[in-house]
Design a protein around this motif. Structure first.
Motif, PDB file in Angstrom:
ATOM      1  N   LEU A   1       1.947   1.994  -3.478  1.00  0.00           N
ATOM      2  CA  LEU A   1       0.833   2.424  -4.323  1.00  0.00           C
ATOM      3  C   LEU A   1       0.413   3.859  -4.009  1.00  0.00           C
ATOM      4  O   LEU A   1       0.005   4.600  -4.911  1.00  0.00           O
ATOM      5  CB  LEU A   1      -0.355   1.476  -4.152  1.00  0.00           C
ATOM      6  N   ILE A   2       0.499   4.253  -2.750  1.00  0.00           N
ATOM      7  CA  ILE A   2       0.193   5.642  -2.389  1.00  0.00           C
ATOM      8  C   ILE A   2       1.151   6.593  -3.108  1.00  0.00           C
ATOM      9  O   ILE A   2       0.755   7.655  -3.605  1.00  0.00           O
ATOM     10  CB  ILE A   2       0.261   5.831  -0.863  1.00  0.00           C
TER      11      ILE A   2
ATOM     12  N   HIS B   1      -6.297  -6.068  -5.221  1.00  0.00           N
ATOM     13  CA  HIS B   1      -5.102  -5.866  -4.398  1.00  0.00           C
ATOM     14  C   HIS B   1      -5.232  -6.564  -3.053  1.00  0.00           C
ATOM     15  O   HIS B   1      -4.278  -7.204  -2.582  1.00  0.00           O
ATOM     16  CB  HIS B   1      -4.864  -4.359  -4.191  1.00  0.00           C
TER      17      HIS B   1
ATOM     18  N   ASN C   1      -8.023   2.537   9.063  1.00  0.00           N
ATOM     19  CA  ASN C   1      -7.166   1.837   8.109  1.00  0.00           C
ATOM     20  C   ASN C   1      -5.720   2.243   8.410  1.00  0.00           C
ATOM     21  O   ASN C   1      -5.296   3.336   8.048  1.00  0.00           O
ATOM     22  CB  ASN C   1      -7.525   2.196   6.668  1.00  0.00           C
TER      23      ASN C   1
ATOM     24  N   ARG D   1       0.354   6.846  -6.918  1.00  0.00           N
ATOM     25  CA  ARG D   1      -0.804   7.651  -7.305  1.00  0.00           C
ATOM     26  C   ARG D   1      -0.390   9.018  -7.830  1.00  0.00           C
ATOM     27  O   ARG D   1      -1.160   9.681  -8.536  1.00  0.00           O
ATOM     28  CB  ARG D   1      -1.748   7.829  -6.111  1.00  0.00           C
TER      29      ARG D   1
ATOM     30  N   VAL E   1       0.834  -1.205   0.000  1.00  0.00           N
ATOM     31  CA  VAL E   1       0.000   0.000   0.000  1.00  0.00           C
ATOM     32  C   VAL E   1       0.871   1.260   0.000  1.00  0.00           C
ATOM     33  O   VAL E   1       0.574   2.227  -0.704  1.00  0.00           O
ATOM     34  CB  VAL E   1      -0.942   0.000   1.219  1.00  0.00           C
TER      35      VAL E   1
ATOM     36  N   SER F   1      -4.791  -2.942   3.197  1.00  0.00           N
ATOM     37  CA  SER F   1      -5.645  -2.718   2.038  1.00  0.00           C
ATOM     38  C   SER F   1      -5.723  -1.228   1.731  1.00  0.00           C
ATOM     39  O   SER F   1      -5.304  -0.383   2.532  1.00  0.00           O
ATOM     40  CB  SER F   1      -7.053  -3.273   2.279  1.00  0.00           C
ATOM     41  N   LEU F   2      -6.295  -0.918   0.569  1.00  0.00           N
ATOM     42  CA  LEU F   2      -6.507   0.459   0.133  1.00  0.00           C
ATOM     43  C   LEU F   2      -7.900   0.958   0.488  1.00  0.00           C
ATOM     44  O   LEU F   2      -8.283   2.058   0.103  1.00  0.00           O
ATOM     45  CB  LEU F   2      -6.305   0.560  -1.389  1.00  0.00           C
TER      46      LEU F   2
ATOM     47  N   ILE G   1      -8.974  -2.189  -5.892  1.00  0.00           N
ATOM     48  CA  ILE G   1      -8.791  -2.303  -4.439  1.00  0.00           C
ATOM     49  C   ILE G   1      -9.107  -3.723  -3.978  1.00  0.00           C
ATOM     50  O   ILE G   1      -8.387  -4.295  -3.145  1.00  0.00           O
ATOM     51  CB  ILE G   1      -9.676  -1.269  -3.716  1.00  0.00           C
TER      52      ILE G   1
ATOM     53  N   ILE H   1      -5.778   3.106  -9.237  1.00  0.00           N
ATOM     54  CA  ILE H   1      -5.527   2.634  -7.873  1.00  0.00           C
ATOM     55  C   ILE H   1      -6.709   2.929  -6.958  1.00  0.00           C
ATOM     56  O   ILE H   1      -6.886   2.278  -5.929  1.00  0.00           O
ATOM     57  CB  ILE H   1      -4.230   3.280  -7.343  1.00  0.00           C
ATOM     58  N   SER H   2      -7.550   3.902  -7.330  1.00  0.00           N
ATOM     59  CA  SER H   2      -8.708   4.264  -6.508  1.00  0.00           C
ATOM     60  C   SER H   2      -9.973   3.491  -6.874  1.00  0.00           C
ATOM     61  O   SER H   2     -10.988   3.635  -6.190  1.00  0.00           O
ATOM     62  CB  SER H   2      -8.983   5.771  -6.630  1.00  0.00           C
TER      63      SER H   2
ATOM     64  N   MET I   1      -3.510   3.169   5.236  1.00  0.00           N
ATOM     65  CA  MET I   1      -3.861   4.457   4.618  1.00  0.00           C
ATOM     66  C   MET I   1      -3.788   5.611   5.615  1.00  0.00           C
ATOM     67  O   MET I   1      -3.933   6.772   5.238  1.00  0.00           O
ATOM     68  CB  MET I   1      -5.270   4.381   4.027  1.00  0.00           C
TER      69      MET I   1
END
Length: 416
Positions: free
Chosen positions: A49-50, A72, A153, A53, A46, A380-381, A69, A63-64, A156
């Motif tokens: 991936l952040i 992933h 989360n 973006r 994650v 997770s996202l 999601i 990715i959104s 995130m």
């Protein structure tokens, strides 16, 4: 001889075409097919991936997307049991301040690590329970009344507080409230379950309410089984289904059973407990996404049996771990079956039940021994509407404590 043409003469007037540098799209400048790029990205952490973006708008949009999601998370959760390096969420208390500490620990034979997390729970609340985790969302609550519930989360670094039900527990009638977390994959809906428990001297069944993150409202759920749960939160969550140990009064008398929440019918079911004697202790665990239990004699904590629940055959003993020495308390189990235990010095051990050997050790600085619990976790996202970034724990607590000390000093000087 025709006259020579000067520079620029004979050329059509107009704007010259310039080649612009195009940002990479989901196909990465067409070097790879879109499906390959999606497959690669869905297997990354994650944190990476952040950062990705920010590469370009197509990647940010990809990715959104809910489908990405979900893909992933399937990769994130499915790889852990096979690799044996499942990260777990550890809840413990600070040795001196007794503050709640939340960390991600990775216990493996290759490398062990500890990452302290920014706790989203209000620091001024002395009590906190980690209910469990579903699809990367962790639920925290304040016992014994569950009057503060937070969905968080960690990957995130965002959280939000669940609004409380208008049906508040009655202090004179209810003894406490037990909280559970569930995830309905068909509706993509996270559910918070609140079970109001009556006093131990009564045999009245728990009153159940359910909060939906889709409708963002509470509703009553029938307790047709007539159970009374024993803890302040669910014992375990497997594939989005919460489990509680509970007491049941029926024609056969009072006995201990397991109850779980049926996500499709939105009702509770009961399951039998494995044959346990009064001298036996049990600990519910997730074994490769199946319901399991660690069992040992109260007078002999060094011999541990592992039991697994099968839908058709019921409970059966999978194996005996053998004689284990050097630990003070069993605090949980990884999804691959490895047992996590803690010694009197706060050192965590990872035991392999097949070889009965220690695979890894890790120590948490300033952790209070004997107060630790672990929970299965997969990053997770996933984000829930209304989530906000979690502020840095150290800076927030330091400022809040300084303000409290100032208020105390001002009050003291006023009294003098």
């Amino acid at each position: 001889m025709p006259p020579s043409k000067g520079k620029g003469k004979g050329k059509k007037k107009g704007k010259s075409k310039k080649t612009k540098n195009r940002a990479p799209d989901a196909t990465c400048n067409c070097i790879f097919r879109r499906e390959i790029i999606i497959n690669i990205l869905s297997r990354l952490p994650v944190k990476t991936l952040i950062q990705f973006r920010c590469v370009c708008k197509p990647w940010r949009k990809l990715i959104s997307k809910p489908k990405f999601i979900a893909t992933h998370f399937r990769h994130s959760s499915s790889l852990q049991p096979s690799t044996g390096s499942s990260p777990v969420l550890l809840h413990t208390r600070h040795l001196k301040s007794y503050d709640h500490l939340l960390s991600l620990i990775n216990l493996s034979s290759e490398s062990s690590s500890v990452v302290e997390l920014d706790n989203p729970f209000p620091f001024f609340l002395q009590s906190m329970v980690v209910v469990g985790s579903c699809n990367g969302i962790v639920c925290l609550c304040q016992p014994p009344w569950g009057d503060v519930i937070t969905l968080w989360n960690p990957a995130m670094r965002q959280s939000r507080t669940v609004p409380l039900s208008k049906r508040e527990p009655i202090m004179e009638a209810h003894s406490s409230v037990s909280i559970g977390l569930a995830y309905d994959s068909q509706e993509n809906d996270f559910l918070v379950l609140s079970l109001k428990r009556f006093g131990p001297e009564t045999v009245i069944a728990d009153e159940v309410e359910m909060f939906s993150t889709m409708s963002f409202s509470w509703e009553r759920v029938p307790n047709e089984v007539g159970f009374r749960v024993l803890g302040l939160s669910c014992n375990l969550i497997i594939k989005g289904v919460p489990y509680w140990s509970a007491l049941l009064e029926d024609a056969y008398g009072s006995r201990e059973v397991l109850v779980c929440f049926d996500l499709s019918k939105k009702v509770f079911d009961k399951l039998p407990m494995p044959g346990m004697r009064l001298e036996t202790k049990g600990y519910l665990v997730n074994l490769e996404d199946s319901l399991g239990m660690l069992m040992w004699e109260k007078t002999d904590k060094y011999n541990v049996d592992i039991w697994v629940m099968d839908d058709e055959d019921g409970w059966s003993k999978k194996c005996n771990v053998g004689v284990l020495f050097g630990f003070d308390k069993i605090i949980g189990c990884l999804r691959n079956g490895n047992i996590v235990a803690e010694d009197e010095n706060g050192v965590f051990f990872l035991f392999d039940p097949v070889t009965s050997s220690v695979k890894a050790k890790v120590c948490i600085d300033n952790a209070n021994s004997g107060s630790s619990m672990i929970f299965n976790y997969s990053e997770s996202l996933v984000l829930i509407e209304g989530m906000l970034p979690v502020k840095k724990q150290a800076a927030r607590d330091k400022l809040a404590r300084e303000n409290l000390l100032k208020c105390g000093d001002q009050l003291l000087s006023f009294q003098l």
